[in-house]
Structures are given as C-alpha cells and as structure tokens.
Design an enzyme around this catalytic site. Structure first.
Site, PDB file in Angstrom:
ATOM      1  N   PRO B 229     101.793 -30.461  57.499  1.00  0.00           N
ATOM      2  CA  PRO B 229     102.501 -31.343  56.570  1.00  0.00           C
ATOM      3  C   PRO B 229     101.970 -31.154  55.145  1.00  0.00           C
ATOM      4  O   PRO B 229     100.966 -31.721  54.766  1.00  0.00           O
ATOM      5  CB  PRO B 229     102.212 -32.745  57.110  1.00  0.00           C
ATOM      6  CG  PRO B 229     100.971 -32.590  57.922  1.00  0.00           C
ATOM      7  CD  PRO B 229     100.855 -31.184  58.370  1.00  0.00           C
ATOM      8  N   ASP B 407      96.896 -30.269  53.337  1.00  0.00           N
ATOM      9  CA  ASP B 407      97.296 -30.641  54.687  1.00  0.00           C
ATOM     10  C   ASP B 407      97.078 -32.148  54.827  1.00  0.00           C
ATOM     11  O   ASP B 407      95.941 -32.621  54.847  1.00  0.00           O
ATOM     12  CB  ASP B 407      96.427 -29.870  55.693  1.00  0.00           C
ATOM     13  CG  ASP B 407      96.838 -30.137  57.128  1.00  0.00           C
ATOM     14  OD1 ASP B 407      97.547 -31.143  57.375  1.00  0.00           O
ATOM     15  OD2 ASP B 407      96.451 -29.336  58.004  1.00  0.00           O
ATOM     16  N   HIS B 408      98.181 -32.886  54.899  1.00  0.00           N
ATOM     17  CA  HIS B 408      98.076 -34.342  54.881  1.00  0.00           C
ATOM     18  C   HIS B 408      97.414 -34.904  56.136  1.00  0.00           C
ATOM     19  O   HIS B 408      97.032 -36.063  56.195  1.00  0.00           O
ATOM     20  CB  HIS B 408      99.471 -34.969  54.682  1.00  0.00           C
ATOM     21  CG  HIS B 408      99.428 -36.230  53.873  1.00  0.00           C
ATOM     22  ND1 HIS B 408      98.451 -37.191  54.024  1.00  0.00           N
ATOM     23  CD2 HIS B 408     100.242 -36.693  52.878  1.00  0.00           C
ATOM     24  CE1 HIS B 408      98.667 -38.180  53.194  1.00  0.00           C
ATOM     25  NE2 HIS B 408      99.736 -37.907  52.469  1.00  0.00           N
ATOM     26  N   ARG B 409      97.266 -34.058  57.148  1.00  0.00           N
ATOM     27  CA  ARG B 409      96.599 -34.536  58.356  1.00  0.00           C
ATOM     28  C   ARG B 409      95.123 -34.814  58.059  1.00  0.00           C
ATOM     29  O   ARG B 409      94.486 -35.641  58.707  1.00  0.00           O
ATOM     30  CB  ARG B 409      96.709 -33.483  59.474  1.00  0.00           C
ATOM     31  CG  ARG B 409      98.121 -33.301  59.978  1.00  0.00           C
ATOM     32  CD  ARG B 409      98.219 -32.167  60.978  1.00  0.00           C
ATOM     33  NE  ARG B 409      97.804 -30.888  60.402  1.00  0.00           N
ATOM     34  CZ  ARG B 409      97.861 -29.728  61.057  1.00  0.00           C
ATOM     35  NH1 ARG B 409      98.302 -29.696  62.300  1.00  0.00           N
ATOM     36  NH2 ARG B 409      97.485 -28.617  60.477  1.00  0.00           N
TER      37      ARG B 409
END
Lengths: 327, 435
Positions: B229, B407-409
């Site tokens: 993401p 990376d939004h994780r």
C-alpha cells in the site's frame, strides 16, 4: 604460369627451398637419403644437399626423434620424417613428452623449432597397427602445432610455414594423396597457420574436416546439391591453432554442422569441434552437431571393411540429411 | 493410471494454497467439473474443480493445511481402475507425505543416431516441455510467434527452424489475404503521407522480445504495486548550503580526485536519518516487521541501451558507517560497473532503502515504486534555481524536491513526515554530514 605437380613434389619443393634459404634446416629419417625416400618424397635431395643435411637414420624412431630435438635445442631446425605416423608411437616420449614441453620446462630458454612429418591416415589396407590416424591423440598435447594439408598447394605452403615456426609442428600427410596433382606456384609462398579455407560455398549445412576426408566431403556435397542441399565445406588446415571463428561464422549462417574426422570418436578432434560449436553457436543451431568419424574399432585389413570403417561420402551424405532433418 | 490432483495455481501470484474444505471423501465418485475442494489463495477462497471422472482413492492433504502449488493433494482412480493401484502409485512415490512432485520423467530412448560418431545412444529422460531447437526458439521470439501454435516436425516432435519459417510464411499469407480496408490501420505508419519531411524517422510495428532484466523488472514492480500500500510524501530542501559546501570541498579536494555529487550527500543524509528512524530500514514479513541491523542504501542505476537498457539497484553496504568520500567512490564504481560489465548478484542484494535520482535529467519531482522487501524509496529531483522566500524576503536560491514512497503497513504519515524532517535538517545543515 600455373603448373601442376604432385603432392609429394610439393613437399619436396618446400623442404628444398627452405634448406637453400636456411643452412640450419636438415632432413633426418628412415630411407630419406640413399633410397630417395620410402615414398620418393626426398628424391634428389641427397645429391643437392649432401649426406650432412639429408641423413639416413636406422629404424629407431625414438632415437632419431630425440636426436632431432637435441639438435633443435642447439639451434638447428630439423625436419624429422616418419615413414608413417603409425611408427611415431614408439617415439611418443620424445615427440609428446619432450618436444612440446621443453620451452615451458626450460623457462623459455629452449624453443624446439622442429618439424615432424610423414604419412598419416588409414585406407591403404595396412592393418590395425599401421593405419593410425594420430591427429586426435596428438592434438591433445599443449605446446605443439599440427597441420594437415589438403592439396599440393597447401602441402608446400603449410610445410614452409612449419619449418619457419619456432615450435614443434606435426605435419600429417596422407599416403593416399601423394600422387594427386595440383597447381603449385614456383618459388616462395606461405600458407599461414590458423586460417581455415572454404573449399566449397553453401548455405544449408556446414561440413568441417581436415586433409583427405575433405575429398569425401566434397563428393558428398556434390551429390547432396543434386538433392537441393547446398553444403559449405570448410578445410580447417591446422588443428592447432584452430580457426574456430571461420567455422563458427559459417554455422551461424547455415544453422547445421557435420564434423568429419578420420580418427576415432572418443575424445577426438571431432568431439572438440562439436563441443566448441555447441558453445559458440548454441543459439544458431537447429540440431546438435553430427560427427562422422572412424568407427570405434581397430582398422580392419579387408578392403571393404576398412572403407566402411572410415568416413566416406555415403556416411557424410547420411549425416547431412539427418542433421538437416531431410532424412 | 491413477490421476494425481495437485494444488492448482488459481492466481498469478499464488505460491501456496490452503485447503479450507474438502467436498469429497475417499471412495466418492467424481465427474469432471465437480468442485472437490475450497482453496484459499493469497487473494481469495476459490473452488477447485476436477478435470477427470473417477473415484477418490486417497486424500493426502487434510483440511486446514497449507501446501505449495503443485503439491499432490489427492489421488483419483479412473472408473475402470482398481483402488489398490492407487495405493501402489502412492507407495511408489514414497508414501503419503505431501511433497512437490515434478512430472514423472518417462525413460525413452533417443531416436537420433549417435552411431555415426561411434557412441551408443544413451537413454535419456523425456521432459514434459516444449522441444525446440535453439535457432527455432530464437527465430520464433524474433518474430513474436507463439510456440504453442507450432507443430514440431523434428524427432520426438521437436520444433525446428523449418516449422517456424512455415508458420511465418503462413502468417504472411494470411496477412496478404486480409482485405485492404482491414489492413489500412496496420499499414498507416509505413506509408509516409504528405507533409512529413523526407528522411524524418518513421515508426514501424515490431515486436521486441523480453530480456531477462525486463522480465525481472516487470515481475518485481507488479508485485510491489500489487502488494504494497504505497503513498507519497514530498518535502523541498533549501540546497544553497549543501551546494556551497560541495563546491568548497570539491575545489579543495580536486587534487585528490574527489568529486562529490549531490547524490553522495543524499546517500549519507538518508543513512544518518535512518539511524534515527529504523522503520525506514525495515521489511514487512506477513506477521511481523523485521528491522535490519545494517543500513544498505540501494542506488537505482539506469543501464545504457547497448546493455539492453532497464535499471538495476546497486547496493552501497553500511552507508551509515562510510564517509562522503568513500560513498562517492563506491557509488561511482557501482554505477560504472553496472553500465559496463554488469553487477554481480551480491552487488545488487540486500539493499534496505533505495534512492532514485533523476536530478541529472532536470526533473522537478517524481514518485518511485518501492523495491521489495524495502519499506521506502526516495525519489529525488534536480536542485533548481528559483525565486524563494528566505527570512521573509524574496530572493533567488536553489531548491530540490524529494518524494518518499512508503509502505503504509509499516510507516504512517506522521512517521514519514518526521523522517523527512530529519533528512531536511541534515541536508540544509550539511556540515552535519561531515562528522
């Protein structure tokens, strides 16, 4: 003015011209002097150059080969004639173990500018022990050069280059070709080592060979042309150095390759050529390289069996049809 | 012959699957088309169909178990087949342990004659793949011919040169048979029309085979965009202090062969910023986050057309422990080696954060795709001279925009902002990069 002379005369011209040109060159071998050569190659040479430069040796290949190597270490340029390359086997320690390694072992002090020459190849009903095709076995040794002349022109030009080379050069002449005539210029010319000759141009399949089997290749190429398969026949001329570039360029165009080698198949020149072509031309090949070699048996004495054991035009035709998927 | 059911590949990216539910039990009769199991893939839960009629001989993988694609999960006996044979098949494979099973090679003698070379034909295994000669494969690729459409006329069905040439001929004939109206579109680019200058370059339809590197780029970037993401955060740096310092250093160190680039300062800046923000040096690993102990800055290096084009990421290892001078030297060596001889796997491995710089092309700003398994990539534009406001006054200065893709994780917006703030501090006070 072109003139036609026999293969044996071309060899003689090469030796005579080089002996006139360079006083260090001499000829040593069995029956080369008084008898004028077992195959009359050295006819008249004793008369011209005298017994100090055209020397009869006893039947002792190991002895006179070693004598020649010693002379070369002292700065002379010997030509050692083997009546047959089959007889050179008893001189293996000298010609394979000393001559090609001496420059290396002496740290560059002793080049061995020597020529070993004589009749090679089978096909003369001489039986198993006298029908050697030594090229594959001998070419395995680093430090030597090897030339296999196809015609009278090359016989003279390659031998002159061999005599002037500072390394041991093995010149394999075919007894079956000695009487074959060809156009040979008078006087000095050289055929360089490591430059293959295209004996016939073609687009459909590359055939590579050396020396006498090339005649079978050309014969096969003619009959295949009648079937619509145009073969390119390449004469490698020297096994070491090997002109793999010319061969590879041809295979890149034709996509097929047949290798014809008069010696046995296992660990042979044919195997080496096939291996190198598979590496250099992998993406060009439409089939694996097909080899036509002597059968993996001792040479038979019977004429019909011997002809069948050796590469011949029929086998080459079959190989070309098989490799091009025309069979 | 018993039929083996294997874990099917139900999506392009599927590497393994979980059997959620078996709809069959041993001894059941099944027909082609029956949904025998529910399989959970990396994307969804899907039905698995059977393609043969038969009787379920053995279920090898129980519900709830995850196995690799290709693993045999059940064996079906053909309608006229004895179930004991099924047992024998399983036995022959070494029991019921689920393993990835390659297609059984059937020994088959080589037909072509090796006899010409005096060698006894060896027995070689037949492989379940396209048999094609090297030159035929090359020709087919050059002309964009699908190998599946070719019928091999060589030994054992090998596709040889003439098969490709025939297919090519057939294609040309078909093309010739198409009515002129249908061909009009295809022929437009090849017919120069009035108004085009003579000698002007004309594009032609052609197919370019994929190079290995192009395939890798495609696979990895599709994977990255599909699974990570992404979001972007941009910051602009005042570059005047850094450009000034760089000028001074390069002048003073010129006789030592030192020529620092803006990028060298950025590498150093990122490495130092990462020390304060370790999540930018991390990988997402499904059920945990791995923070890496080494700061290995990857440099995106474009390759020249003569090397097939594309780009690679060269790795500058332990960049946080290297001086600007070393970073500069190593970066230049990496780029040069990549563009001349190519990098080794080792030289491209283990990067933990990537820097992609298009400043030399005069690009204002751009966004980059994260290089998995990294969590961030920084896309850097050019230092551009422009009107700027400094100390409340309009003046002329150099500014440079850098856009981080994240990376939004692992990394939330505020974390990204903090990282970029640290980086901005370092770049705008570049003396800090010297110590």
């Amino acid at each position: 003015m072109p003139r036609s002379i026999e293969f044996r005369e071309a060899i003689r011209e090469a030796m005579c011209e080089e002996m006139r040109r360079d006083a260090r060159v001499f000829l040593l071998g069995e029956e080369v002097a008084q008898y004028q050569g077992a195959y009359k190659v050295s006819r008249g040479m004793l008369k011209e150059f005298g017994p100090r430069r055209v020397i009869d040796a006893p039947i002792s290949e190991n002895g006179f080969s070693g004598l020649g190597i010693g002379a070369a270490m002292y700065g002379l340029r010997p030509i050692i004639e083997f009546m047959s390359w089959s007889f050179s086997l008893v001189a293996a320690d000298q010609i394979l173990n000393n001559a090609p390694k001496m420059l290396y072992m002496s740290g560059g002090q002793f080049p061995i500018p020597i020529v070993f020459r004589g009749n090679g190849g089978a096909g003369g009903q001489l039986g198993s022990t006298h029908s050697w095709c030594v090229e594959s076995m001998y070419a395995n040794v680093p430090g030597l050069k090897m030339a296999i002349p196809f015609d009278a022109y090359d016989a003279k030009g390659l031998l002159k280059t061999a005599i002037r080379d500072d390394n041991p050069v093995f010149v394999l002449e075919s007894e079956r070709l000695l009487s074959v005539k060809g156009e040979v210029p008078e006087g000095d010319y050289l055929v360089p080592f490591g430059e293959a000759a295209i004996r016939r141009q073609g687009t459909d399949c590359t055939i590579v060979s050396f020396g006498r089997p090339l005649y079978f290749c050309l014969e096969a190429a003619e009959s295949l042309a009648a079937e619509g398969i145009e073969c390119e026949v390449i004469d490698g001329r020297t096994v070491r150095p090997l002109d793999i570039e010319t061969i590879s360029r041809s295979v890149a165009r034709t996509n097929y390759c047949v290798v014809v080698d008069e010696s046995w198949p296992f660990a042979s020149i044919g195997a080496e050529l096939a291996a190198q072509i598979h590496v250099l031309n992998f993406d060009d090949l439409d089939n694996h390289v097909v080899r036509v070699q002597a059968d993996d048996v001792p040479a038979p004495y019977a004429y019909n069996l011997e002809q069948e054991m050796l590469p011949n035009a029929r086998k080459i035709c079959e190989a070309v049809r098989a490799v091009t998927y025309a069979a | 012959m018993a039929i083996e059911l294997t874990m099917p590949r139900l999506s392009d990216t599927m590497e393994q699957g979980t059997i959620i539910k078996w709809n069959i039990k041993e001894g059941d009769t099944v027909s082609a088309g029956d949904a025998v199991a529910d399989i959970e893939t990396d994307k969804a839960t899907m039905e698995m169909q059977v393609f043969d009629d038969g009787v379920v001989g053995k279920i090898l993988v129980p519900e709830g178990t995850t196995v690799e694609v290709g693993t045999v999960i059940a064996v079906i006996a053909e309608p006229d087949e004895d179930l004991t044979e099924v047992a024998a098949t399983i036995e022959a494979r070494g029991g019921t342990t689920p393993t990835t099973v390659a297609p059984e090679p059937t020994p088959e003698p080589i037909q072509e004659s090796l006899e010409a070379s005096g060698v006894k034909p060896p027995v070689a295994p037949a492989f379940d793949r396209v048999r094609i000669s090297p030159v035929a494969r090359r020709l087919a690729a050059e002309h964009g011919i699908d190998l599946a459409t070719l019928q091999g006329s060589g030994p054992r069905g090998r596709i040889v040169k003439r098969d490709v040439l025939r297919a090519l001929e057939a294609t040309r004939e078909t093309a010739a048979a198409i009515p002129p109206s249908a061909k009009a579109l295809a022929s437009v680019p090849q017919v120069p029309f009035e108004g085009v200058l003579a000698g002007a370059p004309v594009l032609q339809d052609r197919v370019t085979p994929l190079s290995g590197i192009r395939q890798t780029i495609a696979r990895r970037l599709v994977e990255a965009t599909a699974t990570i993401p992404h979001y972007q955060v941009t910051v602009t740096f005042n570059m005047d202090p850094l450009l000034g310092l760089r000028g001074t250093l390069n002048e003073q160190l010129a006789d030592q062969g030192v020529k620092l680039s803006v990028n060298d300062f950025l590498v150093r800046g990122c490495a130092l910023a990462i020390l304060q923000h370790p999540e930018f040096n991390a990988s997402w690993e499904a059920d945990h986050i791995r923070i890496h102990g080494n700061v290995n800055i990857g440099l995106a290096i474009s390759l020249p057309p003569e090397r097939g084009g594309g780009l690679v990421v060269g790795t500058l290892r332990n960049a946080d422990r290297k001086s600007l001078r070393t970073i500069s030297q190593e970066s230049r060596q990496l780029a040069e080696k990549a563009r001349t001889r190519g990098l080794t796997i080792d030289e491209m491995a283990d990067s933990t954060f990537v820097l992609s710089n298009l400043g030399m092309y005069g690009v204002d700003r751009f966004t980059a795709i994260i290089n998995p398994p990294n969590s961030a990539i920084l896309a850097v534009g050019a230092a551009i001279q422009k009107p700027v406001v400094r100390n409340g006054e309009l003046t002329i200065g150099h500014e440079m925009a850098a856009t981080a893709s994240l990376d939004h994780r692992l990394i939330d917006g505020a974390m990204a902002a903090e990282f970029l703030q640290t980086l901005k501090e370092l770049i705008e006070h570049p003396a800090m990069l010297l110590v």
